[in-house]
Design an enzyme around this catalytic site. Structure first.
Site, short mmCIF file in Angstrom:
data_model
loop_
_atom_site.label_atom_id
_atom_site.label_comp_id
_atom_site.label_asym_id
_atom_site.label_seq_id
_atom_site.Cartn_x
_atom_site.Cartn_y
_atom_site.Cartn_z
N ASP A 221 0.85 -1.19 0.00
CA ASP A 221 0.00 0.00 0.00
C ASP A 221 0.89 1.25 0.00
OD1 ASP A 221 -3.06 0.81 0.68
OD2 ASP A 221 -1.68 2.22 1.63
N ILE A 222 0.55 2.22 -0.87
CA ILE A 222 1.32 3.46 -0.95
C ILE A 222 1.03 4.31 0.28
CG2 ILE A 222 1.75 5.55 -2.29
CD1 ILE A 222 0.85 4.04 -4.77
N ASN A 229 -2.90 13.07 -3.33
CA ASN A 229 -4.03 13.55 -4.15
C ASN A 229 -4.50 14.93 -3.71
OD1 ASN A 229 -4.37 11.45 -6.03
ND2 ASN A 229 -5.49 10.20 -4.55
N HIS A 234 -5.24 14.73 -8.53
CA HIS A 234 -5.43 13.32 -8.88
C HIS A 234 -4.59 12.90 -10.10
CE1 HIS A 234 -8.61 12.23 -6.03
NE2 HIS A 234 -9.04 13.48 -6.18
N TYR A 255 11.07 -13.69 -10.94
CA TYR A 255 10.50 -14.66 -10.00
C TYR A 255 9.44 -15.47 -10.71
CZ TYR A 255 12.75 -12.41 -5.98
OH TYR A 255 13.66 -11.92 -5.09
N GLU A 266 -4.90 2.37 -3.93
CA GLU A 266 -3.44 2.46 -3.93
C GLU A 266 -2.82 1.17 -3.38
OE1 GLU A 266 -4.74 4.53 -0.03
OE2 GLU A 266 -5.53 4.20 -2.05
#
Length: 352
Positions: A221-222, A229, A234, A255, A266
């Site tokens: 998760d960012i 934003n 945005h 991988y 996000e």
């Protein structure tokens, strides 16, 4: 997440309901055919029954229809030959009829089992049509009133009908596949979407339960994305999502069995088949470092990006996919609640 998984419980029920529609249609048509007194009219109308059976078996791939078809073919032969009196019942006639029933059953089973292959191969498609139509012909072949040329014309008519349906179905299938591709692809990042994730996650979880793969799951998760934003707009937020998606993709290409998805606004997920904690941890740290190197230039200035990561390996205690998913998500929240920009493996932050 849990709500999306629960919808799959009703798929079998809907599958049964869907199969009843063509079966009811065939039953009604069979009743109509048996009520026809004129042999010529009956034979003309019979091509519609053959057409419907072929279409339903091929397109809907319902095995239950194979069993119903065999029963209908048997009733059809008995009613037409014994009650209508069109046949002289001899040993030869009975043998031919038996062969007809066996061919009907065999061809129906093959069509049902290999429907996808038949649809995609034009030669097999024509062969299947001819065999299926001829199988029905064997049931009425001994009739004294049967005109062989008339029956050949019936088969040709069937081929024309089915070819038209096949062309329409091919166009529809192309459109359907294009739609599925759009559904399974996130329009912004071009990664696999949440819909694709749910399907793959379900399959991977079942494989892990069956001990055929060693499964690990990474959820990312960012950090402070809402602030990005709100501060930069945005459009800049979308650019950040694309950059992060690219950075993650670059670090999982080598991988084998790694699948990357955008599963939320996000939020990203990586499903790792045959990967243990050590490899998943190594990958996560590489991704974290790659994202930390990102720099976003805007009119309001330049800023960096960080992410938080939760890593979980499937264990026997993960009885359901919801439990497994939630455990990985809890590690993500642990990283976020303890300074962010961190990788949490099994509840322990490993990059500090």
């Amino acid at each position: 997440m849990a709500a999306a998984f629960q919808t799959k419980k009703y798929e079998k029920f809907l599958h049964i309901i869907r199969s009843l529609v063509p079966l009811f249609s065939i039953f009604m048509l069979q009743s109509y055919l048996l009520s026809i007194d004129s042999y010529a009219q009956w034979l003309t109308e019979c091509n519609l029954q053959v057409l419907l059976w072929f279409y339903f078996l091929l397109m809907l791939n319902e095995r239950g229809q194979v069993y119903i078809l065999i029963l209908v073919a048997t009733i059809f032969f008995i009613d037409f030959n014994f009650n209508s009196g069109h046949h002289d019942i001899t040993s030869l006639n009975l043998v031919i009829a038996l062969i007809g029933l066996l061919v009907v059953a065999g061809s129906a089973y093959v069509i049902q089992k290999f429907s996808k292959v038949i649809i995609e191969n034009k030669i097999l498609f024509v062969i299947a049509m001819v065999v299926f139509a001829t199988a029905w012909g064997l049931l009425i072949l001994p009739s004294q009133e049967l005109d062989l040329l008339f029956f050949i014309a019936l088969i040709c008519k069937l081929i024309v009908y089915m070819t038209c349906i096949h062309m329409v179905n091919s166009v529809g299938r192309i459109q359907y596949e294009a739609l599925i591709e759009r559904i399974n692809t996130d329009f912004l990042t071009q990664l696999s979407s949440r819909t694709a994730f749910e399907k793959s996650f379900d399959q991977s979880f079942k494989a892990a339960q069956n001990k055929t793969i060693q499964l690990a799951f990474i959820i990312l998760d960012i950090d402070n994305f809402k602030l990005v934003n709100d501060t930069y707009g945005h459009l800049i937020g979308d650019a950040v999502l694309k950059e992060v998606a690219h950075a993650i993709s670059e670090n999982i290409t080598h991988y084998k069995g790694a699948e990357l998805f955008r599963i939320g606004g996000e939020e990203f997920g990586i499903i790792l088949a045959n990967t243990d904690y050590n490899e998943a941890q190594k990958m996560s740290l590489n991704i974290l470092n790659a994202v930390n190197k990102l720099s976003v230039n805007t009119e309001k200035g330049t800023f960096g990006v960080t992410i938080s990561i939760g890593v979980a390996e499937w264990l026997d205690k993960d009885k359901t996919k919801e439990i497994f998913y939630n455990r990985a998500e809890s590690y993500l929240y642990f990283a976020k609640n303890n300074g962010k920009n961190a990788v949490t493996v099994d509840g322990v932050i490993v990059n500090r």
